[in-house]
Design a protein around this motif. Sequence first.
Motif, PDB file in Angstrom:
ATOM      1  N   HIS A   1       1.024  -1.272  -0.073  1.00 23.82           N
ATOM      2  CA  HIS A   1      -0.077   0.067   0.101  1.00 23.82           C
ATOM      3  C   HIS A   1       0.831   1.428  -0.018  1.00 23.82           C
ATOM      4  O   HIS A   1       1.492   1.671   1.015  1.00 23.82           O
ATOM      5  CB  HIS A   1      -0.747  -0.019   1.246  1.00 23.82           C
ATOM      6  CG  HIS A   1      -1.956   0.920   1.335  1.00 23.82           C
ATOM      7  ND1 HIS A   1      -1.575   2.163   1.165  1.00 23.82           N
ATOM      8  CD2 HIS A   1      -3.093   0.850   1.559  1.00 23.82           C
ATOM      9  CE1 HIS A   1      -2.683   3.125   1.609  1.00 23.82           C
ATOM     10  NE2 HIS A   1      -3.776   2.266   1.713  1.00 23.82           N
ATOM     11  N   HIS A   2       0.973   1.799  -1.185  1.00 25.61           N
ATOM     12  CA  HIS A   2       2.007   3.138  -1.279  1.00 25.61           C
ATOM     13  C   HIS A   2       1.408   4.248  -0.673  1.00 25.61           C
ATOM     14  O   HIS A   2       1.944   5.387  -0.445  1.00 25.61           O
ATOM     15  CB  HIS A   2       2.352   3.250  -2.725  1.00 25.61           C
ATOM     16  CG  HIS A   2       3.029   2.355  -3.273  1.00 25.61           C
ATOM     17  ND1 HIS A   2       2.479   1.224  -4.041  1.00 25.61           N
ATOM     18  CD2 HIS A   2       4.424   1.748  -3.232  1.00 25.61           C
ATOM     19  CE1 HIS A   2       3.592   0.398  -4.313  1.00 25.61           C
ATOM     20  NE2 HIS A   2       4.709   0.759  -4.014  1.00 25.61           N
ATOM     21  N   GLY A   3      -0.020   4.214  -0.594  1.00 26.21           N
ATOM     22  CA  GLY A   3      -0.748   5.704  -0.200  1.00 26.21           C
ATOM     23  C   GLY A   3      -0.804   6.811  -1.223  1.00 26.21           C
ATOM     24  O   GLY A   3      -1.062   7.821  -0.678  1.00 26.21           O
TER      25      GLY A   3
ATOM     26  N   HIS B   1      -7.548   5.970  -3.984  1.00 23.30           N
ATOM     27  CA  HIS B   1      -8.309   4.737  -4.069  1.00 23.30           C
ATOM     28  C   HIS B   1      -7.529   3.483  -3.309  1.00 23.30           C
ATOM     29  O   HIS B   1      -8.025   2.376  -3.259  1.00 23.30           O
ATOM     30  CB  HIS B   1      -8.699   4.060  -5.636  1.00 23.30           C
ATOM     31  CG  HIS B   1      -9.282   5.194  -6.357  1.00 23.30           C
ATOM     32  ND1 HIS B   1     -10.696   5.671  -6.146  1.00 23.30           N
ATOM     33  CD2 HIS B   1      -8.983   5.933  -7.505  1.00 23.30           C
ATOM     34  CE1 HIS B   1     -10.917   6.582  -6.920  1.00 23.30           C
ATOM     35  NE2 HIS B   1     -10.052   6.719  -7.699  1.00 23.30           N
ATOM     36  N   ALA B   2      -6.352   3.924  -2.908  1.00 18.45           N
ATOM     37  CA  ALA B   2      -5.396   2.842  -2.272  1.00 18.45           C
ATOM     38  C   ALA B   2      -5.954   1.959  -1.254  1.00 18.45           C
ATOM     39  O   ALA B   2      -5.927   0.655  -1.241  1.00 18.45           O
ATOM     40  CB  ALA B   2      -4.174   3.388  -1.848  1.00 18.45           C
ATOM     41  N   ASP B   3      -7.036   2.474  -0.380  1.00 19.48           N
ATOM     42  CA  ASP B   3      -7.583   1.789   0.638  1.00 19.48           C
ATOM     43  C   ASP B   3      -8.682   0.816   0.172  1.00 19.48           C
ATOM     44  O   ASP B   3      -8.480  -0.431   0.542  1.00 19.48           O
ATOM     45  CB  ASP B   3      -8.318   2.728   1.688  1.00 19.48           C
ATOM     46  CG  ASP B   3      -7.405   3.215   2.479  1.00 19.48           C
ATOM     47  OD1 ASP B   3      -6.189   2.977   2.831  1.00 19.48           O
ATOM     48  OD2 ASP B   3      -7.724   4.354   3.258  1.00 19.48           O
ATOM     49  N   ASP B   4      -9.159   1.095  -0.891  1.00 19.28           N
ATOM     50  CA  ASP B   4     -10.111   0.339  -1.773  1.00 19.28           C
ATOM     51  C   ASP B   4      -9.353  -0.819  -2.231  1.00 19.28           C
ATOM     52  O   ASP B   4      -9.944  -2.195  -2.310  1.00 19.28           O
ATOM     53  CB  ASP B   4     -11.050   1.174  -2.747  1.00 19.28           C
ATOM     54  CG  ASP B   4     -12.024   2.218  -1.927  1.00 19.28           C
ATOM     55  OD1 ASP B   4     -12.317   1.883  -0.813  1.00 19.28           O
ATOM     56  OD2 ASP B   4     -12.381   3.022  -2.581  1.00 19.28           O
TER      57      ASP B   4
ATOM     58  N   CYS C   1      -7.881  -6.715  -2.723  1.00 14.48           N
ATOM     59  CA  CYS C   1      -6.904  -7.764  -2.826  1.00 14.48           C
ATOM     60  C   CYS C   1      -7.233  -8.645  -1.827  1.00 14.48           C
ATOM     61  O   CYS C   1      -6.782  -9.737  -1.814  1.00 14.48           O
ATOM     62  CB  CYS C   1      -5.474  -6.879  -2.746  1.00 14.48           C
ATOM     63  SG  CYS C   1      -4.700  -5.999  -4.200  1.00 14.48           S
ATOM     64  N   LEU C   2      -7.660  -8.167  -0.554  1.00 11.05           N
ATOM     65  CA  LEU C   2      -7.848  -9.184   0.631  1.00 11.05           C
ATOM     66  C   LEU C   2      -8.893  -9.983   0.203  1.00 11.05           C
ATOM     67  O   LEU C   2      -8.999 -11.382   0.281  1.00 11.05           O
ATOM     68  CB  LEU C   2      -8.292  -8.482   1.981  1.00 11.05           C
ATOM     69  CG  LEU C   2      -7.060  -7.504   2.634  1.00 11.05           C
ATOM     70  CD1 LEU C   2      -7.446  -6.776   3.611  1.00 11.05           C
ATOM     71  CD2 LEU C   2      -6.087  -8.678   3.319  1.00 11.05           C
ATOM     72  N   ASN C   3      -9.870  -9.586  -0.459  1.00  9.81           N
ATOM     73  CA  ASN C   3     -11.303 -10.155  -1.040  1.00  9.81           C
ATOM     74  C   ASN C   3     -10.914 -11.424  -2.015  1.00  9.81           C
ATOM     75  O   ASN C   3     -11.201 -12.457  -1.957  1.00  9.81           O
ATOM     76  CB  ASN C   3     -12.198  -9.329  -1.512  1.00  9.81           C
ATOM     77  CG  ASN C   3     -12.804  -8.419  -0.408  1.00  9.81           C
ATOM     78  OD1 ASN C   3     -12.547  -8.654   0.996  1.00  9.81           O
ATOM     79  ND2 ASN C   3     -13.470  -7.407  -0.710  1.00  9.81           N
ATOM     80  N   TRP C   4     -10.010 -10.625  -3.031  1.00  8.49           N
ATOM     81  CA  TRP C   4      -9.663 -11.765  -4.105  1.00  8.49           C
ATOM     82  C   TRP C   4      -8.598 -12.916  -3.440  1.00  8.49           C
ATOM     83  O   TRP C   4      -8.862 -14.108  -4.029  1.00  8.49           O
ATOM     84  CB  TRP C   4      -8.888 -11.017  -5.040  1.00  8.49           C
ATOM     85  CG  TRP C   4     -10.029  -9.931  -6.098  1.00  8.49           C
ATOM     86  CD1 TRP C   4     -11.272 -10.210  -6.166  1.00  8.49           C
ATOM     87  CD2 TRP C   4      -9.642  -8.878  -6.662  1.00  8.49           C
ATOM     88  NE1 TRP C   4     -11.716  -9.129  -6.902  1.00  8.49           N
ATOM     89  CE2 TRP C   4     -10.922  -8.392  -7.203  1.00  8.49           C
ATOM     90  CE3 TRP C   4      -8.495  -8.163  -6.701  1.00  8.49           C
ATOM     91  CZ2 TRP C   4     -10.881  -7.051  -7.761  1.00  8.49           C
ATOM     92  CZ3 TRP C   4      -8.477  -6.957  -7.331  1.00  8.49           C
ATOM     93  CH2 TRP C   4      -9.720  -6.291  -8.003  1.00  8.49           C
ATOM     94  N   ALA C   5      -7.614 -12.741  -2.655  1.00  8.00           N
ATOM     95  CA  ALA C   5      -6.878 -13.342  -2.175  1.00  8.00           C
ATOM     96  C   ALA C   5      -7.850 -14.631  -1.343  1.00  8.00           C
ATOM     97  O   ALA C   5      -7.537 -15.791  -1.490  1.00  8.00           O
ATOM     98  CB  ALA C   5      -5.879 -13.019  -1.215  1.00  8.00           C
TER      99      ALA C   5
ATOM    100  N   TRP D   1      -9.993  -6.837 -11.613  1.00  2.00           N
ATOM    101  CA  TRP D   1      -8.825  -6.287 -11.448  1.00  2.00           C
ATOM    102  C   TRP D   1      -8.929  -4.795 -11.025  1.00  2.00           C
ATOM    103  O   TRP D   1      -9.833  -4.157 -11.530  1.00  2.00           O
ATOM    104  CB  TRP D   1      -7.557  -6.476 -12.282  1.00  2.00           C
ATOM    105  CG  TRP D   1      -7.853  -5.995 -13.714  1.00  2.00           C
ATOM    106  CD1 TRP D   1      -7.539  -4.716 -14.336  1.00  2.00           C
ATOM    107  CD2 TRP D   1      -8.444  -6.401 -14.750  1.00  2.00           C
ATOM    108  NE1 TRP D   1      -7.805  -4.778 -15.428  1.00  2.00           N
ATOM    109  CE2 TRP D   1      -8.448  -5.602 -15.807  1.00  2.00           C
ATOM    110  CE3 TRP D   1      -9.064  -7.993 -15.129  1.00  2.00           C
ATOM    111  CZ2 TRP D   1      -8.900  -6.092 -17.263  1.00  2.00           C
ATOM    112  CZ3 TRP D   1      -9.636  -8.427 -16.244  1.00  2.00           C
ATOM    113  CH2 TRP D   1      -9.741  -7.345 -17.333  1.00  2.00           C
ATOM    114  N   VAL D   2      -7.927  -4.211 -10.533  1.00  2.00           N
ATOM    115  CA  VAL D   2      -8.139  -2.706 -10.319  1.00  2.00           C
ATOM    116  C   VAL D   2      -7.444  -2.000 -11.486  1.00  2.00           C
ATOM    117  O   VAL D   2      -6.228  -2.434 -12.019  1.00  2.00           O
ATOM    118  CB  VAL D   2      -7.339  -2.335  -8.966  1.00  2.00           C
ATOM    119  CG1 VAL D   2      -8.269  -3.092  -7.844  1.00  2.00           C
ATOM    120  CG2 VAL D   2      -6.046  -2.665  -8.772  1.00  2.00           C
TER     121      VAL D   2
END
Length: 423
Positions: free
Chosen positions: A46-48, A52-55, A60-64, A171-172
């Motif tokens: 997470h580069h911040g 949209h970085a938090d989203d 990514c958590l959901n897809w993993a 994908w994002v």
Amino acid sequence: MQANDGAASRIVLAFSGGLDSRVLLHLLGRFQTEHPDVVCLAVHVHHGLSRHADDWAQQCLNWADDAGIACRIERVTLQLGNRLSLEQQAREARYQALAHHLRPGDLLLTAQHADDQLETVLLALKRGSGPAGLAAMPEAMAFADGIHLRPLLDCPRDELAAYAYRHGLEWVEDESNQDERFDRNFLRHQIAPKLAERWPGIRKAVARSAALCGEQEALLQELLADKLNAALAPDHSLCVAGLGSALQGKALIRQWLAGQKVRMPSKAQLDQIWESVVQAREDANPCLKTEGYEVRRFQQRLYRVASWPELTDSRIPCSLGTPCQLPQDLGSLTLSPAANGCLRLPRADEPVSIRFEPAGLHVQPLGRVGKRKLKKLFQEYGVPSWNRRRTPLVFYGEELAAVAGLFVVSGFEGRECDLKWHN
């Protein structure tokens, strides 16, 4: 798979959430289903930099989770306004974060593909790189405590997109990938498509050229390995006398720096190292400063030293018996009561402090006759010029009592105190 210590190795995926790593996550999920004994982990950095970085991190958590693979979020902070480009900073921060998750024997997977390789070679050409730079990205290389693999390097992006559509993957889309102020994006959107339209086989041709450059670089390293080992000193400095001709010498200097895991100097900087540092007169104090380090010469050896701010105004209080932490990775210094020490005890009106500025000091080391400039004494004791303002000076009040690691000043000798410098 087994790690060196007998523990099971893992597969760690660098998971940005973009198309490429999304496809690799899906493939890794299928692999883990077929090989349930292999532990897989996805790491999202997470580069911040985007709103949209938090989203993206949550996606990514959901897809993993859907793929049955554990996922970790690593947050990094970039120094905006730094001399390094934002792209370069982000890349370095990303790999540093990924390295934290690698144990001995682990495999790191990243999702670079054939189009990325084409862009990397074009960027290397733009920079005027030699064979090492034109070798671009290898399919496999040592990294941290494991091995870094790029399993998609032969696949063009359109094949990955077709796979994603076939399997209904989402994908994002990082909006910064459209910003053509970044060199890679300019090549991706303006140059690479025209090259591929004119020459459909350009990706494979460039990949072959990169592989050939990689082979040439590996051969050069192999041929020079014995010469490099002969020129290396136990302290990792490089003997000037063992460098030979300018062509061979510059190649050896590159290999020497590569072995120390520092950023490679440009051709112009390497030429400067040869001409201004290696070839400088014997009584000179030559130095080339580059990003994060300096190349210096001392007693006919080259040294790679870190770049540090001056400690001229530093004055660190020191209490008896308590380790005094020194700045800039200089370790700690302890002045402690002892039955068989080298210094007398400081008096009540002599507060002890650690300083680093030798200018203007004339002292007489214990056992010698007469005072001399501290600068001259450093030369006599063989202290390299870059360490002369990084050597702790122990003051009793306003008088220099000892130079850590070198000598006690005459008049401050005794057996009541011991001085230890742990660096």
